[in-house]
Design an enzyme around this catalytic site. Structure first.
Site, short mmCIF file in Angstrom:
data_model
loop_
_atom_site.label_atom_id
_atom_site.label_comp_id
_atom_site.label_asym_id
_atom_site.label_seq_id
_atom_site.Cartn_x
_atom_site.Cartn_y
_atom_site.Cartn_z
N LYS A 211 6.96 -34.24 -56.06
CA LYS A 211 6.17 -33.04 -56.33
C LYS A 211 5.63 -33.13 -57.75
O LYS A 211 6.40 -33.13 -58.71
CB LYS A 211 7.03 -31.79 -56.16
N LYS A 264 3.48 -34.07 -52.49
CA LYS A 264 2.73 -32.84 -52.76
C LYS A 264 2.13 -32.88 -54.13
O LYS A 264 2.85 -33.23 -55.07
CB LYS A 264 3.73 -31.68 -52.63
C1 PBG Z 1 7.66 -23.32 -55.49
C2 PBG Z 1 6.51 -23.90 -54.79
C3 PBG Z 1 5.19 -24.06 -55.24
C4 PBG Z 1 4.46 -24.54 -54.16
C5 PBG Z 1 5.36 -24.71 -53.10
N1 PBG Z 1 6.61 -24.32 -53.53
C6 PBG Z 1 4.54 -23.70 -56.51
C7 PBG Z 1 4.92 -24.30 -57.79
O1 PBG Z 1 5.64 -25.29 -57.86
O2 PBG Z 1 4.49 -23.72 -58.80
C8 PBG Z 1 2.98 -24.80 -54.16
C9 PBG Z 1 2.34 -24.70 -52.83
C10 PBG Z 1 0.86 -24.53 -52.87
O3 PBG Z 1 0.20 -24.63 -53.93
O4 PBG Z 1 0.30 -24.30 -51.78
N2 PBG Z 1 8.10 -24.00 -56.60
#
Ligand code: PBG
Length: 340
Positions: A211, A264
């Site tokens: 991520k 992601k």
């Molecule tokens: C929680 C989380 C996030 C997303 C999924 N889980 C946001 C972040 O890390 O700030 C992003 C999903 C999206 O942008 O559609 N941490």
């Protein structure tokens, strides 16, 4: 009589790849990549209350639903064959504290939604839940904080306990998979142990293993009311410049017991998906994140491109790069309107 001399070089051979593209039926028969409803996971933002349906300005067409509305939308998705759901809880400011305690509340919107979906749909649905503290903490960070001589930092190991409490609340409510997105070190092993000890060895872990600290999460943070109140997420989410590190994160999470791995965002990281594909035998999931969705919506609304074709093309690219499953805000609309 034919007057043919044998070709003298390879290049003289009549190589005609266009033969395979001559009709739609033929193209379909030789297509290498396909998108089925079962390839998709549909995200939901679930909020407390009843009959709440708040449109999210940054994500046109996506709503924060209370459990009743969530069930109606889930039923629509199920009717289309999209039967994997990913739940995010959205809480009012008043429900937040520095430790994100509401994340583990069995009466919170996500546990309630899980129970309701299980009661309504039984085994017809696969329920994934996001496990992260950012929508539950007053400071909006994904872990809890500690004071250090170098200032306020994320307390990695104290965060694990809160995350495990959250995962257990979801498991207890009947989730199939918990999906940790916090990026704390060691959380997959910690959650696996916590789940097993509590008797939930059948509950799986979809790890947001790779991520990145991405600009493309902007609309999500509006949707989930989870923007950090100070600083950024770069001490826990990955540096966008790194690829080898992604393979390492994925390998670690697999070793720690993850059942599926996620990359992601999706579109800007197809190289990572493609490189990770041969490294693991686990199912790979890609998340077409909020900013990717918002970008396509905005371009389509500006008349810059054909939304159906652009959505299909980007989703196919994600699948072709190596994803088995795609998390997408488009999953319902795209099948409903026959785009894929
Ligand atoms: C929680 C989380 C996030 C997303 C999924 N889980 C946001 C972040 O890390 O700030 C992003 C999903 C999206 O942008 O559609 N941490």
């Amino acid at each position: 009589m034919l007057d043919l001399k044998p070709p003298e070089t390879l290049l003289e051979l009549p190589v005609r790849p266009r033969r395979l593209r001559q009709s739609a039926v033929l193209r379909e028969s030789v297509a290498e990549t396909h998108l089925r409803p079962a390839d998709f996971i549909l995200p939901f933002f679930v909020t407390p209350g009843q009959k709440v349906a708040e449109p999210i300005a940054a994500l046109p067409g996506v709503y924060r639903h209370s459990v009743d509305g969530f069930l109606r939308q889930a039923e629509r998705a199920l009717g289309l064959g999209v039967r994997s759901l990913l739940l995010f809880g959205v809480l009012p400011e008043a429900a937040k504290d520095p430790l994100g305690r509401s994340a583990a509340d069995p009466a919170g919107p996500v546990p309630q939604a899980i129970r309701a979906a299980r009661a309504a749909f039984g085994e017809e649905v696969v329920i994934y839940t996001d496990v992260c503290l950012c929508a539950h903490t007053t400071h909006g960070h994904c872990g809890v904080l500690k004071e250090t001589p170098r200032g306020v930092r994320i307390d990695n190991d104290a965060s694990l306990q809160r995350l495990a409490a959250m995962a257990l609340a979801h498991a207890e409510a009947g989730a199939d998979f918990v999906a940790p997105s916090d990026m704390m070190d060691g959380r997959v092993a910690y959650l696996r142990r916590a789940l097993d000890q509590a008797g939930y060895s059948e509950v799986g872990i979809l790890s947001y293993a790779v991520k990145y600290a991405s600009a493309f999460y902007g609309p999500f943070r509006e949707a989930a009311k989870s923007a950090p109140s100070f600083g950024d997420r770069k001490t826990y989410q990955m540096d966008i410049r790194n690829a080898r590190e992604a393979l390492r994160e994925a390998a670690l999470d697999e070793t720690e017991g993850a059942d599926m791995l996620m990359v992601k965002p999706a579109l800007a990281y197809l190289d990572i998906l493609a490189r990770l594909r041969p490294q693991t035998q686990l199912p790979l999931v890609a998340y077409q994140v909020s900013g990717e969705y918002a970008m396509l919506k905005a371009a389509a609304r500006a008349g810059a491109l054909d939304e159906a074709l652009a959505v299909r093309e980007t989703l196919l690219a994600i699948k072709r790069a190596g994803a088995d499953l795609i998390v997408s805000y488009y999953a319902l609309e795209a099948f409903e309107l026959g785009w894929l």
